[in-house]
Scaffold this active site. Structure first.
Site, mmCIF file in Angstrom:
data_model
loop_
_atom_site.group_PDB
_atom_site.id
_atom_site.type_symbol
_atom_site.label_atom_id
_atom_site.label_comp_id
_atom_site.label_asym_id
_atom_site.label_seq_id
_atom_site.Cartn_x
_atom_site.Cartn_y
_atom_site.Cartn_z
ATOM 1 N N LYS A 15 43.687 21.025 -29.065
ATOM 2 C CA LYS A 15 44.506 20.431 -30.135
ATOM 3 C C LYS A 15 43.699 20.348 -31.429
ATOM 4 C CE LYS A 15 45.140 16.551 -27.894
ATOM 5 N NZ LYS A 15 44.403 16.866 -26.656
ATOM 6 N N ARG A 129 31.736 21.266 -24.334
ATOM 7 C CA ARG A 129 32.034 20.976 -25.746
ATOM 8 C C ARG A 129 30.852 20.268 -26.414
ATOM 9 N NH1 ARG A 129 37.244 17.748 -27.439
ATOM 10 N NH2 ARG A 129 36.454 16.264 -25.909
ATOM 11 N N ARG A 164 30.374 14.355 -26.582
ATOM 12 C CA ARG A 164 31.161 13.117 -26.560
ATOM 13 C C ARG A 164 30.909 12.388 -25.254
ATOM 14 N NH1 ARG A 164 37.201 14.450 -28.559
ATOM 15 N NH2 ARG A 164 37.678 13.076 -26.802
ATOM 16 N N ARG A 175 41.017 11.074 -17.848
ATOM 17 C CA ARG A 175 41.828 11.417 -19.027
ATOM 18 C C ARG A 175 42.961 12.359 -18.627
ATOM 19 N NH1 ARG A 175 37.086 13.658 -22.317
ATOM 20 N NH2 ARG A 175 38.621 14.442 -23.789
HETATM 21 P P1 AP5 Z 1 39.220 20.633 -28.603
HETATM 22 O O1 AP5 Z 1 39.877 21.368 -29.712
HETATM 23 O O2 AP5 Z 1 38.155 19.660 -28.907
HETATM 24 O O3 AP5 Z 1 40.357 19.997 -27.637
HETATM 25 P P2 AP5 Z 1 41.301 18.726 -27.828
HETATM 26 O O4 AP5 Z 1 42.630 19.095 -27.268
HETATM 27 O O5 AP5 Z 1 41.239 18.228 -29.221
HETATM 28 O O6 AP5 Z 1 40.595 17.760 -26.808
HETATM 29 P P3 AP5 Z 1 40.186 16.214 -26.945
HETATM 30 O O7 AP5 Z 1 39.197 15.959 -25.855
HETATM 31 O O8 AP5 Z 1 39.784 15.894 -28.339
HETATM 32 O O9 AP5 Z 1 41.518 15.542 -26.597
HETATM 33 P P4 AP5 Z 1 41.694 14.116 -26.107
HETATM 34 O O10 AP5 Z 1 43.153 14.015 -26.213
HETATM 35 O O11 AP5 Z 1 41.135 13.809 -24.787
HETATM 36 O O12 AP5 Z 1 40.769 13.256 -27.080
HETATM 37 P P5 AP5 Z 1 41.093 12.421 -28.390
HETATM 38 O O13 AP5 Z 1 39.945 12.516 -29.286
HETATM 39 O O14 AP5 Z 1 42.435 12.767 -28.895
HETATM 40 O O15 AP5 Z 1 38.648 21.739 -27.578
HETATM 41 C C1 AP5 Z 1 37.939 21.350 -26.426
HETATM 42 C C2 AP5 Z 1 36.779 22.333 -26.175
HETATM 43 O O16 AP5 Z 1 37.309 23.618 -25.840
HETATM 44 C C3 AP5 Z 1 35.866 22.578 -27.387
HETATM 45 O O17 AP5 Z 1 34.549 22.787 -26.942
HETATM 46 C C4 AP5 Z 1 36.436 23.849 -28.021
HETATM 47 O O18 AP5 Z 1 35.435 24.581 -28.712
HETATM 48 C C5 AP5 Z 1 36.915 24.606 -26.797
HETATM 49 N N1 AP5 Z 1 38.105 25.413 -27.044
HETATM 50 C C6 AP5 Z 1 39.171 25.119 -27.840
HETATM 51 N N2 AP5 Z 1 40.093 26.091 -27.788
HETATM 52 C C7 AP5 Z 1 39.615 27.011 -26.898
HETATM 53 C C8 AP5 Z 1 40.118 28.244 -26.393
HETATM 54 N N3 AP5 Z 1 41.307 28.714 -26.806
HETATM 55 N N4 AP5 Z 1 39.367 28.925 -25.506
HETATM 56 C C9 AP5 Z 1 38.148 28.440 -25.096
HETATM 57 N N5 AP5 Z 1 37.622 27.296 -25.543
HETATM 58 C C10 AP5 Z 1 38.344 26.583 -26.429
HETATM 59 O O19 AP5 Z 1 41.171 10.938 -27.789
HETATM 60 C C11 AP5 Z 1 40.020 10.312 -27.260
HETATM 61 C C12 AP5 Z 1 40.365 8.926 -26.770
HETATM 62 O O20 AP5 Z 1 40.863 8.121 -27.857
HETATM 63 C C13 AP5 Z 1 41.477 8.836 -25.711
HETATM 64 O O21 AP5 Z 1 40.976 9.053 -24.415
HETATM 65 C C14 AP5 Z 1 41.996 7.423 -25.925
HETATM 66 O O22 AP5 Z 1 41.135 6.479 -25.347
HETATM 67 C C15 AP5 Z 1 41.924 7.271 -27.445
HETATM 68 N N6 AP5 Z 1 43.155 7.682 -28.112
HETATM 69 C C16 AP5 Z 1 43.285 8.726 -29.004
HETATM 70 N N7 AP5 Z 1 44.544 8.820 -29.438
HETATM 71 C C17 AP5 Z 1 45.253 7.835 -28.815
HETATM 72 C C18 AP5 Z 1 46.612 7.443 -28.830
HETATM 73 N N8 AP5 Z 1 47.517 8.083 -29.573
HETATM 74 N N9 AP5 Z 1 46.974 6.401 -28.061
HETATM 75 C C19 AP5 Z 1 46.083 5.735 -27.316
HETATM 76 N N10 AP5 Z 1 44.774 6.060 -27.232
HETATM 77 C C20 AP5 Z 1 44.363 7.112 -27.981
HETATM 78 MG MG MG Z 2 40.460 16.475 -30.135
#
Ligand code: AP5
Ligand code: MG
Length: 223
Positions: A15, A129, A164, A175
């Site tokens: 994402k 990552r 992270r 997660r």
């Molecule tokens: P990346 O682009 O970083 O993936 P992502 O989908 O953004 O993954 P996140 O881990 O950031 O999602 P998340 O939802 O768990 O975390 P968030 O920060 O939102 O890509 C991942 C890896 O793959 C990277 O190394 C990248 O280089 C690689 N990659 C990407 N595309 C690729 C491809 N096509 N092929 C190969 N490799 C690829 O949330 C964190 C925490 O915050 C949550 O757990 C929760 O506690 C809290 N939180 C956040 N938002 C909310 C909400 N709305 N409500 C409640 N709690 C929330």
């Molecule tokens: Mg992210």
């Protein structure tokens, strides 16, 4: 008015990687609730202290706090021409709150882009990552390493790359569990509104995925 986009997909689906590119292409802000929470943690704010337990455990921060933060952010002037929401909404109450909030302000979400990757591939991506401690650029030791080793390769940056704390395997599994239980149902919510676009992203690199995303943006007359 530009596009208001929501990114859907499991943790690690890409994402953030795609949201940055879309935001750049459309010249709109990229708003990641995860990034906002991590910035609070880093700065040691009261919100940071409140959300730490949830992030560490891989659980969702309570809807009320999350929705308040997003509602505030969407008031900022840079959101007037659209935005890319990344990691929000991720529960049905959050999705409903967003619809209501936008309705009150005379708007709506235009497109929900669902990046679809199987769980096994997610664990492989997240354990490799790294992100820049200075500018936040996302890397992957296996699939997209930095040209500067353990330092960022963004122009003028050179920040240290870090892992992270929620990218430990146990936390990744939690997660994913929370995603399937609480977040996945909102795919149907946006499908019912006719604005869901699913991008199959298994075994496809970031450039290949972005090609598919660009087609969606073009079909919406935006790129
Ligand atoms: P990346 O682009 O970083 O993936 P992502 O989908 O953004 O993954 P996140 O881990 O950031 O999602 P998340 O939802 O768990 O975390 P968030 O920060 O939102 O890509 C991942 C890896 O793959 C990277 O190394 C990248 O280089 C690689 N990659 C990407 N595309 C690729 C491809 N096509 N092929 C190969 N490799 C690829 O949330 C964190 C925490 O915050 C949550 O757990 C929760 O506690 C809290 N939180 C956040 N938002 C909310 C909400 N709305 N409500 C409640 N709690 C929330
Ligand atoms: Mg992210």
């Amino acid at each position: 008015m530009g596009l208001r986009i929501v990114m859907l997909g499991a943790p690690g689906a890409g994402k953030g990687t795609q949201a940055v590119r879309i935001a750049q292409r459309l010249q709109v802000p990229h708003i990641s609730t995860g990034d906002i929470f991590r910035a609070h943690l880093k700065e040691g704010t009261e919100i940071g202290r409140e959300v730490q337990q949830y992030l560490d455990a891989g659980r969702l921060v309570p809807d009320e706090l999350t929705c308040t933060i997003v509602a505030d952010r969407l008031q900022d002037p840079d959101c007037r021409n659209g935005y890319v929401l990344d990691g929000f909404p991720r529960s049905l109450p959050q999705a409903e709150a967003l619809t209501k909030l936008l309705e009150e302000r005379g708007g709506r979400i235009d497109m929900a882009i669902n990046i679809n990757v199987p769980d096994e591939e997610i664990v492989e991506r997240l354990t490799a990552r790294r992100s820049c401690s200075e500018c936040g650029k996302i890397f992957n030791m296996k699939f997209s390493p930095s040209a500067n080793g353990d330092r960022c390769d963004a122009p003028g940056c050179h920040g240290m790359l870090e892992r992270r704390t929620d990218d430990a395997e146990d936390t990744i599994r939690e997660r994913l569990r929370v995603y399937h239980e609480t977040t996945e149902p909102i795919i149907g919510y946006y499908d019912n509104q006719g604005i869901l676009r699913t991008v199959p992203a298994a075994q496809t690199g970031p450039d290949g995925v972005f090609k598919k995303v660009e087609e969606l943006l073009e079909s919406a007359g935006a790129a």
